[in-house]
Scaffold this motif. Structure first.
Motif, mmCIF file in Angstrom:
data_model
loop_
_atom_site.group_PDB
_atom_site.id
_atom_site.type_symbol
_atom_site.label_atom_id
_atom_site.label_comp_id
_atom_site.label_asym_id
_atom_site.label_seq_id
_atom_site.Cartn_x
_atom_site.Cartn_y
_atom_site.Cartn_z
ATOM 1 N N ASP A 221 -62.028 -10.846 14.104
ATOM 2 C CA ASP A 221 -61.103 -10.441 15.158
ATOM 3 C C ASP A 221 -61.803 -10.368 16.514
ATOM 4 N N ILE A 222 -63.025 -9.866 16.524
ATOM 5 C CA ILE A 222 -63.779 -9.802 17.777
ATOM 6 C C ILE A 222 -64.143 -11.202 18.244
ATOM 7 N N LEU A 223 -64.550 -12.055 17.332
ATOM 8 C CA LEU A 223 -64.891 -13.434 17.683
ATOM 9 C C LEU A 223 -63.683 -14.155 18.280
ATOM 10 N N GLY A 224 -62.524 -13.974 17.674
ATOM 11 C CA GLY A 224 -61.307 -14.596 18.202
ATOM 12 C C GLY A 224 -60.931 -14.066 19.567
ATOM 13 N N ILE B 157 -57.402 -3.658 18.836
ATOM 14 C CA ILE B 157 -58.497 -3.911 17.899
ATOM 15 C C ILE B 157 -59.460 -2.734 17.871
ATOM 16 N N ALA B 158 -59.807 -2.219 19.032
ATOM 17 C CA ALA B 158 -60.729 -1.072 19.096
ATOM 18 C C ALA B 158 -60.120 0.145 18.411
ATOM 19 N N GLN B 159 -58.872 0.429 18.692
ATOM 20 C CA GLN B 159 -58.185 1.565 18.076
ATOM 21 C C GLN B 159 -58.106 1.399 16.563
ATOM 22 N N ASP B 160 -57.824 0.199 16.105
ATOM 23 C CA ASP B 160 -57.731 -0.074 14.671
ATOM 24 C C ASP B 160 -59.081 0.120 13.976
ATOM 25 N N ARG B 161 -60.150 -0.329 14.606
ATOM 26 C CA ARG B 161 -61.484 -0.158 14.020
ATOM 27 C C ARG B 161 -61.907 1.302 13.996
ATOM 28 N N MET C 77 -75.422 -14.606 8.245
ATOM 29 C CA MET C 77 -74.673 -14.914 9.449
ATOM 30 C C MET C 77 -73.187 -15.106 9.129
ATOM 31 N N LEU C 78 -72.904 -15.781 8.029
ATOM 32 C CA LEU C 78 -71.515 -16.027 7.657
ATOM 33 C C LEU C 78 -70.799 -14.717 7.343
ATOM 34 N N GLU C 79 -71.496 -13.787 6.696
ATOM 35 C CA GLU C 79 -70.901 -12.487 6.383
ATOM 36 C C GLU C 79 -70.565 -11.721 7.669
ATOM 37 N N LEU C 80 -71.433 -11.806 8.646
ATOM 38 C CA LEU C 80 -71.192 -11.154 9.940
ATOM 39 C C LEU C 80 -69.932 -11.720 10.595
ATOM 40 N N LEU C 81 -69.745 -13.023 10.535
ATOM 41 C CA LEU C 81 -68.552 -13.645 11.110
ATOM 42 C C LEU C 81 -67.299 -13.240 10.345
#
Length: 52
Positions: free
Chosen positions: A10-13, A41-45, A1-5
């Protein structure tokens, strides 16, 4: 779970910011700016996934 965060901080924020804007009934210019952040963020990903 920590790795996912760690990978999706950026998405969480961004989601957290949206929740705060919603609770505070923010005016539309703030929502437009928030939408710009989401687009960046979407464009960067997408760009990062193409170069990976």
């Amino acid at each position: 779970m920590l790795e996912l965060l760690k990978r999706n901080y950026d998405i969480l924020g961004t989601v957290s910011t949206g929740a705060v804007l919603w609770v505070l009934h923010a005016p539309w210019p703030l929502w437009v700016a928030w939408g710009g952040v989401i687009a960046f963020i979407a464009q960067d990903r997408i760009r990062a996934s193409r170069h990976a």
